[in-house]
Design a protein around this motif. Structure first.
Motif, PDB file in Angstrom:
ATOM      1  N   ILE A 169      42.416  55.562  77.426  1.00  0.00           N
ATOM      2  CA  ILE A 169      43.230  54.808  76.466  1.00  0.00           C
ATOM      3  C   ILE A 169      44.600  55.470  76.300  1.00  0.00           C
ATOM      4  CG2 ILE A 169      43.415  54.115  74.038  1.00  0.00           C
ATOM      5  CD1 ILE A 169      41.422  52.446  75.507  1.00  0.00           C
ATOM      6  N   GLU A 170      44.617  56.802  76.234  1.00  0.00           N
ATOM      7  CA  GLU A 170      45.883  57.528  76.079  1.00  0.00           C
ATOM      8  C   GLU A 170      46.794  57.269  77.279  1.00  0.00           C
ATOM      9  OE1 GLU A 170      47.520  62.052  75.128  1.00  0.00           O
ATOM     10  OE2 GLU A 170      45.395  61.717  75.555  1.00  0.00           O
ATOM     11  N   ASN A 171      46.213  57.247  78.465  1.00  0.00           N
ATOM     12  CA  ASN A 171      46.986  56.924  79.673  1.00  0.00           C
ATOM     13  C   ASN A 171      47.571  55.513  79.584  1.00  0.00           C
ATOM     14  OD1 ASN A 171      47.527  58.831  81.600  1.00  0.00           O
ATOM     15  ND2 ASN A 171      46.227  57.885  83.158  1.00  0.00           N
ATOM     16  N   CYS A 172      46.781  54.569  79.063  1.00  0.00           N
ATOM     17  CA  CYS A 172      47.264  53.190  78.920  1.00  0.00           C
ATOM     18  C   CYS A 172      48.475  53.134  77.984  1.00  0.00           C
ATOM     19  CB  CYS A 172      46.145  52.294  78.385  1.00  0.00           C
ATOM     20  SG  CYS A 172      44.745  52.081  79.505  1.00  0.00           S
ATOM     21  N   VAL A 173      48.429  53.942  76.882  1.00  0.00           N
ATOM     22  CA  VAL A 173      49.507  53.917  75.898  1.00  0.00           C
ATOM     23  C   VAL A 173      50.762  54.590  76.439  1.00  0.00           C
ATOM     24  CG1 VAL A 173      50.215  54.709  73.615  1.00  0.00           C
ATOM     25  CG2 VAL A 173      47.906  53.787  73.958  1.00  0.00           C
ATOM     26  N   LEU A 199      54.068  52.104  76.588  1.00  0.00           N
ATOM     27  CA  LEU A 199      55.299  52.708  76.060  1.00  0.00           C
ATOM     28  C   LEU A 199      56.401  52.821  77.109  1.00  0.00           C
ATOM     29  CD1 LEU A 199      53.918  55.489  73.695  1.00  0.00           C
ATOM     30  CD2 LEU A 199      54.658  53.165  73.141  1.00  0.00           C
ATOM     31  N   GLU A 200      56.066  52.620  78.384  1.00  0.00           N
ATOM     32  CA  GLU A 200      57.098  52.634  79.423  1.00  0.00           C
ATOM     33  C   GLU A 200      57.706  51.245  79.636  1.00  0.00           C
ATOM     34  OE1 GLU A 200      55.965  54.523  83.007  1.00  0.00           O
ATOM     35  OE2 GLU A 200      55.508  56.447  82.073  1.00  0.00           O
ATOM     36  N   LYS A 201      57.189  50.245  78.917  1.00  0.00           N
ATOM     37  CA  LYS A 201      57.791  48.914  78.975  1.00  0.00           C
ATOM     38  C   LYS A 201      59.065  48.896  78.114  1.00  0.00           C
ATOM     39  CE  LYS A 201      55.027  45.410  78.477  1.00  0.00           C
ATOM     40  NZ  LYS A 201      53.998  44.516  77.933  1.00  0.00           N
ATOM     41  N   ASP A 202      59.945  48.000  78.411  1.00  0.00           N
ATOM     42  CA  ASP A 202      61.187  47.895  77.638  1.00  0.00           C
ATOM     43  C   ASP A 202      60.902  47.538  76.179  1.00  0.00           C
ATOM     44  OD1 ASP A 202      62.578  48.523  79.901  1.00  0.00           O
ATOM     45  OD2 ASP A 202      62.940  46.419  80.456  1.00  0.00           O
ATOM     46  N   THR A 203      59.881  46.727  75.962  1.00  0.00           N
ATOM     47  CA  THR A 203      59.569  46.260  74.605  1.00  0.00           C
ATOM     48  C   THR A 203      58.747  47.266  73.810  1.00  0.00           C
ATOM     49  OG1 THR A 203      57.579  45.187  75.416  1.00  0.00           O
ATOM     50  CG2 THR A 203      59.592  43.875  75.395  1.00  0.00           C
ATOM     51  N   SER A 255      54.994  64.284  86.243  1.00  0.00           N
ATOM     52  CA  SER A 255      55.377  64.310  84.821  1.00  0.00           C
ATOM     53  C   SER A 255      54.255  63.887  83.912  1.00  0.00           C
ATOM     54  CB  SER A 255      56.615  63.404  84.604  1.00  0.00           C
ATOM     55  OG  SER A 255      56.292  62.086  84.978  1.00  0.00           O
ATOM     56  N   SER A 256      53.361  63.151  84.435  1.00  0.00           N
ATOM     57  CA  SER A 256      52.226  62.688  83.639  1.00  0.00           C
ATOM     58  C   SER A 256      51.004  63.538  83.865  1.00  0.00           C
ATOM     59  CB  SER A 256      51.924  61.227  83.976  1.00  0.00           C
ATOM     60  OG  SER A 256      51.638  61.104  85.324  1.00  0.00           O
ATOM     61  N   GLY A 257      51.196  64.734  84.305  1.00  0.00           N
ATOM     62  CA  GLY A 257      50.066  65.595  84.679  1.00  0.00           C
ATOM     63  C   GLY A 257      49.078  65.811  83.582  1.00  0.00           C
ATOM     64  N   GLY A 258      49.502  65.950  82.348  1.00  0.00           N
ATOM     65  CA  GLY A 258      48.570  66.237  81.267  1.00  0.00           C
ATOM     66  C   GLY A 258      47.509  65.183  81.108  1.00  0.00           C
ATOM     67  N   THR A 259      47.927  63.971  80.969  1.00  0.00           N
ATOM     68  CA  THR A 259      46.963  62.887  80.791  1.00  0.00           C
ATOM     69  C   THR A 259      46.185  62.621  82.072  1.00  0.00           C
ATOM     70  OG1 THR A 259      48.734  61.354  81.280  1.00  0.00           O
ATOM     71  CG2 THR A 259      48.248  61.766  78.969  1.00  0.00           C
ATOM     72  N   ASN A 260      46.836  62.799  83.229  1.00  0.00           N
ATOM     73  CA  ASN A 260      46.108  62.598  84.488  1.00  0.00           C
ATOM     74  C   ASN A 260      45.038  63.652  84.678  1.00  0.00           C
ATOM     75  OD1 ASN A 260      47.471  60.331  85.130  1.00  0.00           O
ATOM     76  ND2 ASN A 260      48.805  61.243  86.676  1.00  0.00           N
ATOM     77  N   ILE A 261      45.278  64.886  84.271  1.00  0.00           N
ATOM     78  CA  ILE A 261      44.260  65.926  84.360  1.00  0.00           C
ATOM     79  C   ILE A 261      43.064  65.548  83.499  1.00  0.00           C
ATOM     80  CG2 ILE A 261      43.730  68.309  83.677  1.00  0.00           C
ATOM     81  CD1 ILE A 261      46.542  69.060  84.559  1.00  0.00           C
ATOM     82  N   ALA A 262      43.329  65.012  82.309  1.00  0.00           N
ATOM     83  CA  ALA A 262      42.232  64.599  81.433  1.00  0.00           C
ATOM     84  C   ALA A 262      41.408  63.496  82.085  1.00  0.00           C
ATOM     85  CB  ALA A 262      42.797  64.135  80.093  1.00  0.00           C
ATOM     86  N   GLN A 322      52.281  44.136  85.866  1.00  0.00           N
ATOM     87  CA  GLN A 322      51.290  43.259  85.232  1.00  0.00           C
ATOM     88  C   GLN A 322      50.245  44.031  84.437  1.00  0.00           C
ATOM     89  OE1 GLN A 322      49.630  40.359  87.835  1.00  0.00           O
ATOM     90  NE2 GLN A 322      51.567  39.999  88.912  1.00  0.00           N
ATOM     91  N   GLY A 323      49.949  45.262  84.826  1.00  0.00           N
ATOM     92  CA  GLY A 323      48.990  46.031  84.047  1.00  0.00           C
ATOM     93  C   GLY A 323      47.995  46.766  84.912  1.00  0.00           C
ATOM     94  N   THR A 324      47.049  47.421  84.242  1.00  0.00           N
ATOM     95  CA  THR A 324      46.075  48.281  84.917  1.00  0.00           C
ATOM     96  C   THR A 324      44.690  48.006  84.334  1.00  0.00           C
ATOM     97  OG1 THR A 324      47.758  49.990  85.233  1.00  0.00           O
ATOM     98  CG2 THR A 324      45.448  50.670  85.447  1.00  0.00           C
ATOM     99  N   GLU A 325      43.689  48.108  85.214  1.00  0.00           N
ATOM    100  CA  GLU A 325      42.296  47.999  84.789  1.00  0.00           C
ATOM    101  C   GLU A 325      41.559  49.255  85.223  1.00  0.00           C
ATOM    102  OE1 GLU A 325      40.421  44.525  86.249  1.00  0.00           O
ATOM    103  OE2 GLU A 325      41.355  43.189  84.774  1.00  0.00           O
ATOM    104  N   VAL A 326      40.735  49.800  84.305  1.00  0.00           N
ATOM    105  CA  VAL A 326      39.931  50.983  84.596  1.00  0.00           C
ATOM    106  C   VAL A 326      38.469  50.626  84.330  1.00  0.00           C
ATOM    107  CG1 VAL A 326      39.547  53.423  84.138  1.00  0.00           C
ATOM    108  CG2 VAL A 326      41.844  52.443  83.857  1.00  0.00           C
TER     109      VAL A 326
END
Length: 611
Positions: free
Chosen positions: A503-507, A512-516, A560-567, A593-597
């Motif tokens: 969930i944290e990776n999704c956020v 949060l990387e979207k313009d909106t 740059s996203s190593g922290g959440t990717n390590i988790a 469009q998005g990601t599914e896990v």
């Protein structure tokens, strides 16, 4: 009866494999043969009848043309005689021509030569021309060239065939034995083809008969060769119910059918018919000999057919006994070879009770038992390998869980949340501060509790709900969270902190990387046979294809996203260590469009209330 069956089952169950194999293989051979034998015996008579009739029909279809060919040879011989000049002069001269022309020695010599040529002893055995002249001075009866072939009519008178000609006016007659006189049968043969003709002498017409004699021996041999069943009879009958030839005279007398019956039966059916003669059933078949108008009749008595069927059954029983003995011997040796090799495997495997399993020698034969030995050897090596890896796996699991929990206590999340609470205090938002502190407290309580490493899906759902609630306090409720997990799944087990890293990776890296800076996260789940599948989807920016494969491989630690990717990587590793390679995380994504896990875990219910 039940006790008897139970006793038999117990006795059979206690037998060694060799005895079992011998019994089973013997039964496997015996029962089908018995069933086939019983079925065969019930239909054997009909099969013998059908097979014998078919053979007789085939034999008759071969014999009848041979008989017709023999008759045709006689007809051809007669035609050759009638084409001679001597014959033309004798029987086709003008009414008032001088008869002295018959004494031309050249024609008489040609006639003698042709007669000698035709009488070969095989088809034609004799030639006689019966005729009378008013005077005995005619040289036909005395000349050396013709005296053996021309005889007075008085020698024919008194024979049965002469009476038939006189009474019926026939022009030709095929004569069986009893149509002929004793002189004819003794001198020339017991069959004859006789043609009636006329000649003119001194202006008056006189009767004459030309007789070509043959023997019935050839026909008898043909009829005997026509028979394929002992006790059967074959004969030829003419329109006057006379026997032309027979394979067995006594049998023919017993099974004689009259010509009219034969003709009617032949017109009704070309196959064999059933008749009862002297209280015995017979099968009679017919074949028409067209040229003389004869019928060849073959009679198959039921007694002979029954005798043949019994003989075939006797042969079958002998073969069955031979097969049974051979099968028993083969079953014994086969069972012995199998059971001895299995026993050696059992002895080797029993050594496990005293210590670690020891491999056997490589098998010589690579059949199923050889494969069993190979598998056992592989198993022993694998067990030893697993024993060596067991402690290593336990240590890796402990380290993986520690790293996973440690990586997920993100200090930035705590700092940002505390900073948010500080600003709320400065702004006097008392109720919001209380809610934030309570949520943060509950979040870390669920995160840091070490009494148990296994939680429930319901508690993990609560944990991520609190996390998103705190994030929404910071980002002005821009993140929508939809949880659609069925109630029946909430009590199933799941390792702690399995959902929060995803969930944290999704956020952080999706929404949060979207313009909106806004988006939706959906959590749902379902059962798949013995597994539970949880699906987390977002409508964030997605993941580039080159990075997608590195998320759960551990190769993205330097990004740059190593922290959440390590988790996420640690979570995936922890699930595979706990449950096996078939379980863990699966990522799919489309940029923009998005990601599914997809998270797959085995379906196990929580036995105790987690803390």
């Amino acid at each position: 009866m039940t006790r008897l069956l139970k006793k038999i089952r117990q006795i059979y169950g206690d037998m060694n494999l060799q005895s079992k194999f011998t019994i089973v293989l013997s039964i496997a051979v015996t029962i089908p043969v018995l069933i086939v034998g019983i079925f065969f015996y019930t239909r054997l008579y009909d099969m013998v009848v059908s097979d014998t009739i078919r053979k007789e029909q085939d034999a008759s279809s071969e014999a009848a043309p041979l008989i017709e060919a023999r008759i045709q040879k006689i007809l051809d011989a007669y035609e050759e005689i009638t084409e001679l000049g001597f014959y033309e002069t004798l029987f086709h001269q003008p009414v008032n021509s001088p008869f002295q022309m018959l004494l031309d020695p050249r024609d008489a010599e040609a006639f003698q030569k042709k007669a000698q040529e035709l009488i070969d002893g095989q088809t034609i055995t004799g030639l006689q021309i019966y005729m009378d002249f008013p005077t005995e001075s005619v040289k036909l009866f005395h000349d050396e060239l013709t005296q053996n072939y021309f005889v007075p009519m008085s020698l024919a008178q008194g024979t049965y065939w002469y009476g038939i000609f006189q009474g019926t006016g026939k022009s030709e007659l095929y004569c069986p034995e009893f149509y002929l006189g004793e002189r004819e049968k003794c001198t020339f043969g017991d069959m004859a083809y006789i043609v009636s003709t006329t000649f003119y002498y001194q202006g008056n017409a006189h009767q004459a008969y030309i007789a070509l004699y043959s023997s019935s021996d050839q026909l008898t041999q043909m009829l005997k060769r026509n028979l394929t069943l002992d006790g059967s009879v074959s004969y030829i009958i003419n329109e006057r119910n006379a026997i032309v030839a027979s394979s067995d005279k006594s049998g023919t007398g017993i099974y004689l059918l009259d010509y009219q019956t034969v003709e009617d039966s032949f017109m009704a059916s070309n196959g064999f018919i059933e008749r009862t003669i002297l209280d015995q059933k017979i099968y009679a078949g017919f074949y028409n000999i067209r040229q003389p108008g004869w019928f060849m009749v073959t009679v198959l008595p039921s007694s002979s057919l029954l005798k043949q069927s019994n003989f075939i059954m006797f042969q079958y029983i002998l073969m069955y006994l031979a097969v049974l003995v051979l099968a028993s011997v083969m079953a014994h040796f086969l069972a012995r070879s199998v059971s001895s090799r299995i026993s050696s495997v059992i002895r080797q495997m029993s050594k496990v009770r005293q210590g670690s399993p020891v491999p056997m020698e490589s098998p010589v034969y690579h059949d199923e038992i050889g494969d069993l030995v190979d598998t056992y050897n592989y198993m022993t090596r694998k067990i030893q390998q697993l024993m060596d890896e067991q402690m290593k796996a336990a240590e890796e699991l402990r380290i993986a869980e520690f790293n996973s929990l440690q990586a997920q206590i993100n200090p930035h999340f705590l700092y940002n949340t505390m900073d948010m609470i500080n600003w709320m205090a400065l702004q006097g938002q008392t109720s919001e501060i209380s809610s934030a502190v309570q949520s943060l407290s509950r979040f870390y309580k669920l995160t840091l509790s070490r009494k148990k490493s296994i939680s429930t899906i319901g508690e993990e759902e609560e944990h991520v709900s609190i996390y998103l609630k705190i994030q929404n306090m910071r980002y002005h409720d821009n993140i929508s969270f939809i949880s659609d997990i069925p109630d029946e799944l909430t009590d199933y087990q799941i390792p702690k902190l399995t959902l929060q890293p995803v969930i944290e990776n999704c956020v952080l890296h999706g929404i949060l990387e979207k313009d909106t800076k806004a988006g939706t996260i959906v959590l749902t789940g379902w059962m798949e046979q013995e597994d539970i599948v949880l699906l987390i989807s977002d409508d964030g920016v997605g993941i580039p294809p080159e990075k997608l494969s590195t998320i759960i491989s551990g190769n993205s630690a330097g990004s740059s996203s190593g922290g959440t990717n390590i988790a996420v990587y640690n979570t995936h590793q922890r699930l595979q260590i706990l449950y096996g390679r078939a379980y863990g995380l699966t990522y799919t994504s489309r940029q923009g469009q998005g990601t599914e896990v997809q998270i797959r875990i085995p379906a196990r219910r929580q036995t105790q209330e987690p803390v």
